[in-house]
Every structure is written in C-alpha cells, then in structure tokens.
Design a protein around this motif. Structure first.
Motif, short mmCIF file in Angstrom:
data_model
loop_
_atom_site.label_atom_id
_atom_site.label_comp_id
_atom_site.label_asym_id
_atom_site.label_seq_id
_atom_site.Cartn_x
_atom_site.Cartn_y
_atom_site.Cartn_z
N ASP A 123 0.80 -1.22 0.00
CA ASP A 123 0.00 0.00 0.00
C ASP A 123 0.83 1.27 0.00
OD1 ASP A 123 -2.52 -1.40 0.16
OD2 ASP A 123 -1.95 -1.92 2.21
N THR A 124 2.15 1.12 0.16
CA THR A 124 3.02 2.29 0.22
C THR A 124 4.46 1.86 -0.04
OG1 THR A 124 3.88 4.03 1.69
CG2 THR A 124 3.21 1.97 2.75
N LEU A 125 5.29 2.85 -0.41
CA LEU A 125 6.73 2.57 -0.57
C LEU A 125 7.51 3.26 0.54
CD1 LEU A 125 6.93 3.06 -4.45
CD2 LEU A 125 7.06 0.89 -3.19
N LYS A 126 6.81 3.76 1.54
CA LYS A 126 7.49 4.53 2.61
C LYS A 126 7.35 3.81 3.94
CE LYS A 126 6.59 8.87 0.28
NZ LYS A 126 5.65 9.96 0.14
N GLN A 127 8.45 3.68 4.65
CA GLN A 127 8.43 2.93 5.91
C GLN A 127 7.48 3.55 6.94
OE1 GLN A 127 9.72 -0.01 6.82
NE2 GLN A 127 9.02 0.19 8.94
N ASP A 128 7.49 4.88 7.09
CA ASP A 128 6.65 5.47 8.15
C ASP A 128 5.17 5.25 7.82
OD1 ASP A 128 6.84 7.21 5.99
OD2 ASP A 128 6.77 9.02 7.22
N LEU A 173 0.31 7.18 -5.76
CA LEU A 173 -0.19 6.53 -6.99
C LEU A 173 0.84 6.57 -8.12
CD1 LEU A 173 -3.88 7.77 -7.38
CD2 LEU A 173 -3.10 5.41 -7.62
N LEU A 174 1.40 7.77 -8.33
CA LEU A 174 2.33 7.91 -9.46
C LEU A 174 3.62 7.13 -9.21
CD1 LEU A 174 1.97 11.66 -10.55
CD2 LEU A 174 0.63 9.68 -11.23
N ASP A 175 4.06 7.10 -7.95
CA ASP A 175 5.30 6.36 -7.63
C ASP A 175 5.12 4.87 -7.91
OD1 ASP A 175 6.27 8.74 -6.75
OD2 ASP A 175 5.95 8.34 -4.61
N LEU A 176 3.98 4.33 -7.47
CA LEU A 176 3.73 2.89 -7.71
C LEU A 176 3.59 2.64 -9.21
CD1 LEU A 176 3.16 0.43 -5.65
CD2 LEU A 176 3.22 2.65 -4.57
N THR A 178 4.89 4.28 -11.64
CA THR A 178 6.19 4.41 -12.31
C THR A 178 6.99 3.11 -12.21
OG1 THR A 178 6.19 6.76 -11.82
CG2 THR A 178 8.32 5.79 -12.36
N LYS A 179 6.76 2.36 -11.16
CA LYS A 179 7.46 1.08 -10.99
C LYS A 179 7.10 0.08 -12.10
CE LYS A 179 9.71 1.09 -6.97
NZ LYS A 179 11.15 0.72 -6.90
N THR A 180 5.97 0.30 -12.78
CA THR A 180 5.64 -0.61 -13.89
C THR A 180 6.58 -0.37 -15.07
OG1 THR A 180 4.00 0.85 -14.98
CG2 THR A 180 3.19 -0.60 -13.23
N ILE A 181 7.19 0.84 -15.09
CA ILE A 181 8.17 1.16 -16.15
C ILE A 181 9.58 0.78 -15.69
CG2 ILE A 181 9.13 3.00 -17.61
CD1 ILE A 181 6.54 4.60 -17.01
N THR A 182 9.93 1.24 -14.50
CA THR A 182 11.33 1.08 -14.06
C THR A 182 11.66 -0.34 -13.60
OG1 THR A 182 10.65 1.80 -11.86
CG2 THR A 182 11.55 3.48 -13.35
N ASP A 183 10.67 -1.03 -13.01
CA ASP A 183 10.96 -2.34 -12.40
C ASP A 183 10.07 -3.46 -12.95
OD1 ASP A 183 11.70 -0.13 -10.47
OD2 ASP A 183 12.58 -1.83 -9.41
N GLU A 184 9.30 -3.15 -14.01
CA GLU A 184 8.39 -4.14 -14.60
C GLU A 184 7.41 -4.71 -13.58
OE1 GLU A 184 10.31 -7.09 -17.05
OE2 GLU A 184 11.83 -5.66 -17.69
N TRP A 185 7.01 -3.90 -12.62
CA TRP A 185 6.04 -4.37 -11.64
C TRP A 185 4.65 -4.46 -12.28
CZ3 TRP A 185 6.67 -1.62 -6.20
CH2 TRP A 185 7.82 -2.12 -5.59
N HIS A 186 3.83 -5.36 -11.71
CA HIS A 186 2.41 -5.44 -12.07
C HIS A 186 1.64 -4.94 -10.86
CE1 HIS A 186 3.32 -7.61 -15.73
NE2 HIS A 186 4.16 -8.33 -15.01
N PHE A 189 -4.49 -1.20 -8.49
CA PHE A 189 -5.05 -0.21 -7.59
C PHE A 189 -6.49 -0.63 -7.26
CE2 PHE A 189 -1.91 2.33 -10.10
CZ PHE A 189 -1.01 2.50 -9.05
N ILE A 190 -6.78 -0.70 -5.97
CA ILE A 190 -8.08 -1.23 -5.52
C ILE A 190 -8.87 -0.14 -4.79
CG2 ILE A 190 -9.17 -2.98 -4.03
CD1 ILE A 190 -6.65 -4.66 -4.31
#
Ligand code: SAM
Length: 328
Positions: A123-128, A173-176, A178-186, A189-190
């Motif tokens: 749900d996030t890329l940030k530890q806090d 939203l945009l960070d996640l 962007t990972k579909t481009i940089t890291d080929e993530w799938h 969003f729910i």
C-alpha cells in the motif's frame, strides 16, 4: 453446461481458501485496532479437511484455488497444504495472497510445492506510512525482499495490490505506477471497501475514475490483456512499460455479474459472496464424517444461493465477519 454454475448461469470455477484468521499486521482498512477475537485453533479446518473440500469442489468443476487469510504464511506448514492441493487432478492454478512480510523465506519452497503465483499487498513505498497503515513496526524492506525473491523463484506474475486511500497513500499513486516502467512491476489499484469496525471512512474512498485521471500525468494508459488469470481487474500499460497497471472497482463499477468465486473461511464456512453474510457450514458435517456426495450437495447448495450482486453502493456491508476471516 458442464461444471458448476449458479442460479444466474454464472460458471463457478474458483475457490478462495482462507487458511487462518491470524495476521502479523493490522491494516487500518482491514481490521479494527483491537476487539476482534481470534478463532480457537481447533475451530480452524485442518489441512486434511481443506483438502477434502477442495477435492470435492474440484470434482464439481473448480479448477482454480487461491490461498488467503488472515496472513496465510503465519500458519505453519503452508507448503504442505499447497503440495496436497497440487495433487488434485482438476486443479490447474494455485495462487497465494500475502502481505509479503514472510515471503522471502518461503517463496522457493512454495514454488516447488506447486504454487504458481503470488499477489502481495503493497500500500506504500514509505516505511513510516507502512507502519501507520499496518499498525506494526515491521520493516517494509521485508516485503520488498519478499517480492524480489518470489519473482526470482518464478512465482510470476507477482501482482502488487494497493488499496488506495485519500489523504493516506493516494499521493503515491504515481510512484507505484512508475514502478511498472522502471521495475516491470504489475501493480493493481483497488477501491477502498467499507468493512465492519475498521477506522477507514467513506471520505477516504477514491474512485478508479479519479485514479486514472491522476495517472494520465505519466502518459496514456493503453488497455491490455492480463498476463494470466481472468479476474475482475482491468489492465493497462503506460508508454514504454513492461509491467501493467490494473484497476479493481468493487464500488464504482461492481463486477458481480462475472463473479466466478466461492470462498471457504478458515473455520469451514462456504460463502458464495465476500460481501453478503450468507454462508453454509462444512466443518461440522466434515467432522461428523459426511460422505463425498453429501459434501458436494452442500457445495452445490451454496452455489445455488449465490447472490446476484453485493449492495455496498446502497450502504449494505456484511455484519458478521471482517475480511481477515473471510479472506479478502
Ligand atoms: N494477509 C494477506 C494480504 O495482506 O494480502 C491476505 C489477506 S488480505 C484480507 C487480502 C486483501 O484484501 C488485501 O490485499 C486487500 O487488498 C484486501 N482488502 C482488505 N480489506 C479491504 C478493504 N477494506 N478494501 C479493499 N480491499 C481490502
């Protein structure tokens, strides 16, 4: 028509099995901070009982199984269950939904037991923020490691599920994406669903139409087919992305008319719909030695009583169980 179908002629071929109501996280959208009692261990179906139900269901037409929870990886010996289920002839796809915290230690074993793929809640890329959402101080790094280890183990595609909440994680939203481009993530969003007793509110709901508008900043979303599966998500690609973006719209555009699912709760209730309270008990009949024919009759009864659709949009939320018990 062969196989299982409900009273509305929907083919039913997918069984989601919750193996435990226990979880090592306590996500704000899924569970209340406290006050949910845990099921006694003897109330949980044993792996043998789960196998018996899955086998009967497979003989009726189920060919896909997803293991969920609670957090399925907190239940000991999960690879053993996967191995048992993988031996059922008609089952050709076994997948797992997990929070990923324990995944790196299990991925290889799960793969060789017969697991095909995993979905990981992210749900996030940030530890806090991770600590805020999960109400735990667990390291987000464990989840990210789990994702990478699962990909290397071949549990592909690893799909990452983000429940989008206004004012909490919608700024990512945009960070996640962007990972579909940089890291080929799938990434999927729910839309946030209301759930009994949780601290998220209707004002935190973000419709997919809104998410899509914000994502247009990254380029045009090109529709594409899912790499595997035919679930409720609609898939897209950003320009130059090898990964995909999926949207799941339980509220703004429900997908009940295509629902092909049955759910088995950790304590052995068969529920034909996540979002209505109707369920049939299988545990007591199993423990009283019901025959395979009798079990199949109960499964057919649940299928026959599958409701046409949920009524979240009209304000109806299921009362008797949080998602942690039914398996979201
Ligand atoms: N522990 C595992 C996990 O975290 O993925 C499996 C169980 S969890 C209940 C499964 C999924 O349910 C989560 O990925 C989340 O997407 C979904 N979920 C739970 N509560 C939800 C809610 N209120 N709205 C939307 N999705 C929810």
């Amino acid at each position: 028509m062969t196989g299982l179908s409900d009273s509305f002629q929907r083919p039913i071929n997918y069984l989601r099995i919750s193996v435990t109501d226990r979880c090592n996280l306590r996500c704000i959208y899924c569970l209340p901070a406290e006050g949910i009692g845990l099921m006694p261990r003897q109330a949980l179906l044993t792996y043998e009982e789960i196998y018996t139900v899955a086998k009967a269901a497979a003989e009726l037409g189920i060919n896909k199984i997803r293991i969920t929870g609670g957090e399925p990886l907190v239940r000991s010996g999960l690879p053993k269950l996967i191995q048992m289920l993988a031996q059922i002839d008609a089952i050709d796809d076994i997948s797992l939904t997990t929070n990923g915290t324990l995944l790196s230690g299990y991925a290889a074993e799960l793969k060789s037991a017969g697991l095909r793929r995993v979905n990981v809640s992210l749900d996030t890329l940030k530890q806090d923020k991770f600590e805020f959402i999960t109400r735990r101080t667990t390291s987000l790094g464990d989840v990210l490691d789990g994702i990478e280890v699962a990909r290397s183990a071949g549990l592909n595609p690893v799909k990452l599920n983000m429940v989008v909440m206004s004012g909490i994680n919608d700024d990512e939203l945009l960070d996640l994406a962007t990972k579909t481009i940089t890291d080929e993530w799938h990434v999927r969003f729910i839309e946030l669903m209301p759930s009994a007793g949780v601290s998220t509110r209707a004002s935190q709901f973000v419709p997919v139409s809104d998410m899509r508008k914000r994502l247009e900043l990254l380029g045009e979303l090109e529709p594409c087919l899912p790499s595997v599966g035919n679930g409720p998500a609609k898939y897209f690609r950003l320009p130059h992305a090898r990964g995909t973006i999926g949207f799941i719209t339980p509220i703004s555009e429900h997908f009940c008319f295509h629902c092909n699912r049955l759910r088995l709760t950790a304590d052995g209730k068969l529920r034909p719909c996540l979002l209505t309270d109707y369920e049939i008990d299988l545990k007591l009949p199993l423990r009283r030695g019901i025959s395979s024919a009798g079990l199949k009759q109960l499964i057919k009864e649940a299928v026959t009583n599958k409701p046409l659709r949920h009524h979240l949009a009209e304000g109806y939320t299921p009362k008797n169980r949080p998602f942690s018990q039914v398996g979201g």
